[in-house]
Write an enzyme that holds these catalytic residues in place. Structure first.
Site, PDB file in Angstrom:
ATOM      1  CE1 TYR A  14      -2.996   3.174   0.798  1.00 20.38           C
ATOM      2  CE2 TYR A  14      -2.051   3.138   3.010  1.00 20.38           C
ATOM      3  CZ  TYR A  14      -2.821   3.763   2.040  1.00 20.38           C
ATOM      4  OH  TYR A  14      -3.411   4.973   2.311  1.00 20.38           O
ATOM      5  CE  LYS A  41      -2.095   6.971  -1.490  1.00 15.12           C
ATOM      6  NZ  LYS A  41      -3.226   7.584  -2.217  1.00 15.12           N
TER       7      LYS A  41
END
Length: 622
Positions: A321, A325
């Site tokens: 994640y 990002k």
């Protein structure tokens, strides 16, 4: 029909019992559904003050008559952003909501069912009235079917034309927030998604500013205070730490020091997915097609999850994640050119402090499984750093940072254009909407506040209605294995292990009821074990998020804007926020437990005891 149905439910709820839903900052009055007097309600409406020339808010003035594009509007943060936008500036021209159709629900149906029907919009519904609210929503919100996973964002030619001809503000809040997502899915949404929205923004002739919502945890495995600086292509946290990180989090001195190339990682993810899909599609016996297909899909997912985790740790990030990002930030920095962009990095976004009403939350956020597991008596603590902090922030504070930041950057670009200075190639401003440096919440203090809340207001057993007594001592486990052992014993693991072994030796020696009980205990323990694996990097997090830009942003705001759009990080009272606002709101809105925020209050003496106990506690297990 959906709007009318929501209005009817609202009218029925008014007859049952009014409830507080917000605070008018300037008069410090509680705004209540069904009991609000006209002077109190009018004081919060931008249109009324603007009509007589009394509105001095720079934020409201900038937003007036603007056309905005918003992604992620079915998510928690973007919904609160949308509500606050419509509340403070009803004279916004319109908001295009890019919503991906899901099943039989198209973009408009999802808008009606998943957004507008929520209690989140009660104060707007109260302000405008039933029919007026429906007309207001239909005039201001335009659901647009789209897909961030494809080039062109999946817009039809007519929608693309409407957006690019009129949009002035682009807010990109959509993301895949699953920590252990498939690598190809994560890069497609979190790395390529921002690129696709940037490409769209470049086509908008009237664009003033683009806002990208990232996460403060893109700081990965860094240690200590971290500045608000956007990632650039080639940046690698592992290189900053002068090492590579292998899949077990250990230093690997044999790796080279090549920087992170997000484009190469995207190619790797898609190439791996194609190879795995081709392997899964190989010929197989027809009698095993269905079973093999399911197993192949599961194996494919596991391999792509493992690949993403390995690549993340190799370059210095804790999971897929935050890794993807950070890649999204790199691509924005590399391709922004003349587009004015601002990045807002929230930490762990939790329930509302003030608006639209204290305690509003939707779903279970990152810190909440810990709270609920303790309240249900499933755990006696959690793995983490006893001297560390849990960086959480109220959702309305994050929204206010977003609004203030976009207005500052958008106004700056307007000033440049009027002066003839159109150079927009400077660095992207970044804002950490976080608390770990301005008002750190010690992890031990967090656990003690949670403990004392459930001691004073225990949850009830579903069947018997008896109160669930949480563990007397709350622990911070330095080892995940110790956490798993303690949790297994709390699930009566010794009995489960013994009876399961007996059943293997002598089949039929335990009853069906005992077997079902064993299966439930194993499933519960597996879920808690997985929670420990996923969350340990965040409860033992070593980086702290500097907020110099956030402080500067707030200091530059006009007095009225600081009251209307507060981000009260330094003055946030953690005991009050958690025990009187967030936990009751979590139980009420996420779990539908009949607890009203404010029912349980801890005295100042108890609050001091929490702090003292956290300092002297001997419940920390090594």
């Amino acid at each position: 029909r959906a709007f009318a149905s929501a209005a009817a439910r609202h009218d029925r709820s008014r007859r049952r019992s009014p409830r507080g839903i917000g605070t008018d900052k300037r008069q410090t009055n509680r705004v209540r559904i069904g009991t609000c007097e006209v002077p109190c309600r009018v004081s919060s409406i931008a249109a009324c003050t603007a009509g007589v020339g009394g509105d001095t808010s720079v934020v409201r003035s900038f937003l007036r008559d603007r056309t905005i594009v918003l992604t992620g509007s079915t998510g928690f943060l973007a919904k609160v952003f949308l509500e606050k936008l419509l509340w403070e500036q009803p004279d916004v021209r319109c908001v295009y909501l890019i919503i991906s159709p899901r099943g039989t629900n198209d973009a408009r149906v999802r808008l009606e069912k998943e957004i507008i029907a929520l209690p989140l919009f009660d104060r707007l519904r109260e302000r405008h009235g039933g029919k007026g609210f429906d007309a207001f929503i239909q005039a201001k919100l335009v659901p647009v079917p789209g897909d961030l996973g494809v080039d062109g964002v999946g817009l039809s030619p007519s929608d693309f034309e409407k957006i690019t001809e009129t949009a002035e503000i682009v807010v990109h809040s959509a993301a895949s927030t699953k920590f252990n997502e498939r690598f190809d899915v994560a890069v497609n949404v979190n790395a390529l998604g921002p690129k696709r929205m940037l490409d769209l923004a470049k086509q908008c002739g009237k664009l003033k500013v683009m806002v990208h919502v990232s996460t403060a945890f893109v700081n990965g495995l860094r240690v200590g205070d971290q500045a608000e600086t956007a990632f650039r292509v080639g940046d690698s946290i592992a290189n900053e730490l002068s090492c590579r990180i292998d899949s077990f989090g250990k230093k690997d001195a044999d790796d080279d020091d090549a920087g992170l190339d997000p484009y190469a990682e995207i190619d790797l993810a898609f190439s791996a997915a194609r190879d795995e899909n081709n392997l899964a599609a190989s010929p197989q016996s027809s009698s095993h097609v269905e079973t093999s297909s399911k197993e192949s899909r599961k194996d494919l997912t596991q391999r792509l999850v493992a690949l993403g985790t390995a690549r993340a740790k190799r370059f210095g990030w804790q999971d897929t994640y935050v890794f993807t990002k950070a890649m999204g930030e790199q691509i924005l920095s590399h391709e922004k050119h003349q587009v004015p962009i601002v990045i807002v990095r929230p930490s762990i976004v939790e329930g509302a402090l003030h608006e639209p009403f204290p305690g509003w939350i939707e779903g279970v956020r990152m810190a909440d499984p810990l709270i609920l597991a303790y309240g249900k008596g499933l755990i006696s603590g959690f793995v983490g750093d006893e001297k560390g902090v849990l960086d959480i922030v109220p959702v309305d504070s994050v929204v206010n940072v977003m609004l203030a930041a976009l207005v500052k950057e958008g106004s700056k670009e307007s000033s440049k254009e009027s002066s003839g200075d159109t150079d927009r190639s400077s660095k992207i401003p970044v804002y950490h909407a976080a608390t770990s440096t301005m008002n750190p919440l010690n992890f031990c203090v967090f656990l003690q506040i949670v403990k004392l809340y459930f001691v004073g207001a225990p949850l009830l057993e579903k069947k018997s209605g008896a109160p669930i007594i949480p563990p007397r001592n709350v622990s911070v486990f330095k080892s995940r294995k110790l956490f798993e052992l303690d949790t297994w014993l709390r699930q009566d693991g010794a009995r489960v292990t013994g009876t399961s072994l007996l059943e293997k030796i002598k089949p039929g020696s335990i009853t069906n009821a005992q077997n079902r009980k064993n299966q439930i205990a194993k499933k519960t323990w597996t879920q808690l074990r997985d929670m420990g694996q996923l969350y340990e990097p965040y409860t033992a997090y070593a980086a702290r998020f500097g907020s110099a830009n956030v402080k500067e942003l707030r200091d530059a705001m006009a007095d009225e804007d600081r009251e209307l759009f507060p981000f009260e990080f330094e003055t946030l009272d953690w005991q009050k926020y958690l025990s009187e606002i967030h936990i009751p709101g979590l139980l009420k809105h996420a779990l539908r437990v009949g607890v009203v925020p404010g029912d349980v209050k801890l005295t100042n003496t108890t609050q001091k005891a929490v702090l003292e106990e956290s300092k002297t506690s001997d419940d920390v297990m090594s």
